[in-house]
Design an enzyme around this catalytic site. Sequence first.
Site, PDB file in Angstrom:
ATOM      1  N   LYS A 116     -78.677  60.944  74.943  1.00 14.87           N
ATOM      2  CA  LYS A 116     -78.935  60.295  73.666  1.00 14.87           C
ATOM      3  C   LYS A 116     -77.914  60.799  72.649  1.00 14.87           C
ATOM      4  CE  LYS A 116     -81.821  60.188  69.635  1.00 14.87           C
ATOM      5  NZ  LYS A 116     -82.866  60.883  68.868  1.00 14.87           N
TER       6      LYS A 116
ATOM      7  N   ALA B 174     -87.040  57.578  65.312  1.00 17.75           N
ATOM      8  CA  ALA B 174     -87.078  58.262  64.021  1.00 17.75           C
ATOM      9  C   ALA B 174     -87.928  57.529  62.996  1.00 17.75           C
ATOM     10  CB  ALA B 174     -85.675  58.461  63.442  1.00 17.75           C
ATOM     11  N   GLY B 175     -88.765  58.299  62.294  1.00 18.41           N
ATOM     12  CA  GLY B 175     -89.530  57.773  61.177  1.00 18.41           C
ATOM     13  C   GLY B 175     -90.957  57.391  61.471  1.00 18.41           C
TER      14      GLY B 175
ATOM     15  N   ASN C 213     -90.903  62.582  67.667  1.00 14.49           N
ATOM     16  CA  ASN C 213     -91.063  64.018  67.834  1.00 14.49           C
ATOM     17  C   ASN C 213     -92.005  64.583  66.763  1.00 14.49           C
ATOM     18  OD1 ASN C 213     -90.045  66.636  69.146  1.00 14.49           O
ATOM     19  ND2 ASN C 213     -89.752  67.016  66.968  1.00 14.49           N
ATOM     20  N   THR C 214     -91.590  64.509  65.505  1.00 17.22           N
ATOM     21  CA  THR C 214     -92.355  65.119  64.418  1.00 17.22           C
ATOM     22  C   THR C 214     -93.771  64.566  64.315  1.00 17.22           C
ATOM     23  OG1 THR C 214     -90.275  65.376  63.213  1.00 17.22           O
ATOM     24  CG2 THR C 214     -92.289  65.685  61.958  1.00 17.22           C
TER      25      THR C 214
END
Length: 329
Positions: A172, A259-260, A281-282
Site C-alpha cells: 500500500k 481513511a476517515g 485503523n483508528t
Amino acid sequence: MAVTVTINGETRHLGGPVSLSVFLKGMGFDPAKIAVERNLEVVPRSAYDATVLAEGDRLEIVQFIGGGNEPKPENKPLVIAGRTFRSRLIIGTGKYKSYAMNAAALEASGAEMVTVAVRRVNLTDPGQERLSDFIDPKRYTYLPNTAGCFTGEDAVRTLRLAREAGGWTLVKLEVLGDKKTLYPNMIETLRATELLLKEGFQVMVYCNDDPLMAKRLEDIGACAIMPLAAPIGSGLGVQNPVGIRLIVEEAKVPVIVDAGVGTASDATVAMELGCDGVLMNTAIAEAKDPVTMAAAMRHAVEAGRLAYLAGRMPKKRYADPSSPLAGLI
C-alpha cells in the site's frame, strides 16, 4: 361490421364483434395473469369465450405490478492483484494498546488483510514483542504501507525493505503532502507508483477523492484505488460521496475507501456507494472497546455490500404512495 370500444381509456377500432378471449390473445395478454372489467362489471375468466365485445364497450384490463427495473449490480468477488479475499474489510495495526488487543480485534473483524508499517528495530531490546508473534503472516496477508513518507524516494526505499524482510510485493502506497492534513501528495504518489511498478511491486494506492486522478492511477497500473473518506484518523466519515461514487463507476480495479471512517455507519455508507472494501485503523483501535467495534465493522461492511447489491430506492423530495396512482380505475 366494425366495432369501437374503449380499453383503459383509449379508443380502439375492431374489425367486427369478437370474443373477449380471442381479443386478449390477439393483444398478447395471458388471461391467467390479468383481470378484466367490462362496463363496470368484472368478467370471470370462465366467461371470456362467451363474452362478445360490442359497440361502445368500455374495458379495464389490469395486472399486478412491482417496481425497480434497473440492472442489478454484479456480485463479483474481491480480487486484488490476482488474490481473492472473502472479507471486504482491511484493518490496520497501529494505535492499539497491545499486540494482543490488535490480534483479538482482527479475529473479531473477520479481516484477512492487515496493513503493517516498516520501522527500525529496537537496538536496546531486540527481544521485545513483535507483531508477527500475535498476527501470523502465514494466516493473514500482510500489506506493508508507507505511512509517514513524504517523498516518493522514501516510499520506494521503505517498500524495498519490506520486500526484503518478508518477500511481500503487494503493498500500500501513501505519500503525504503535509503533517497537518495528511492528504496525499498526488504528484509524488503518481511518480512513486510508476517507480514501484517498474520494480515489480503490486501497488494499492492511497489517493484523494478525485475521479480523474484515480483514473490516472489505474491507467498507469495500480491494482487498487484507495480514495480517502476524510482526513486520516479524523473519524468524519465519507465527506464526498459524489466523488467516490464517480470513482467506483469508472474503475476497473477494486476501489477501497481508506481513511476517515469513524463508526459502523460510515463503513456502511462507503459500501453502499459500491466500493469493494474499506480500510480502517483508528476507528477500531481507538474505540472504547476495540474488539466489539471490530465486530460491528464486520457487520457494517457486509450490510453495506448487500444494500448496494439490492439497489436502494431513489431519494425523492416529496411523499410517494406505495401503490402507484397510474392505472387507477
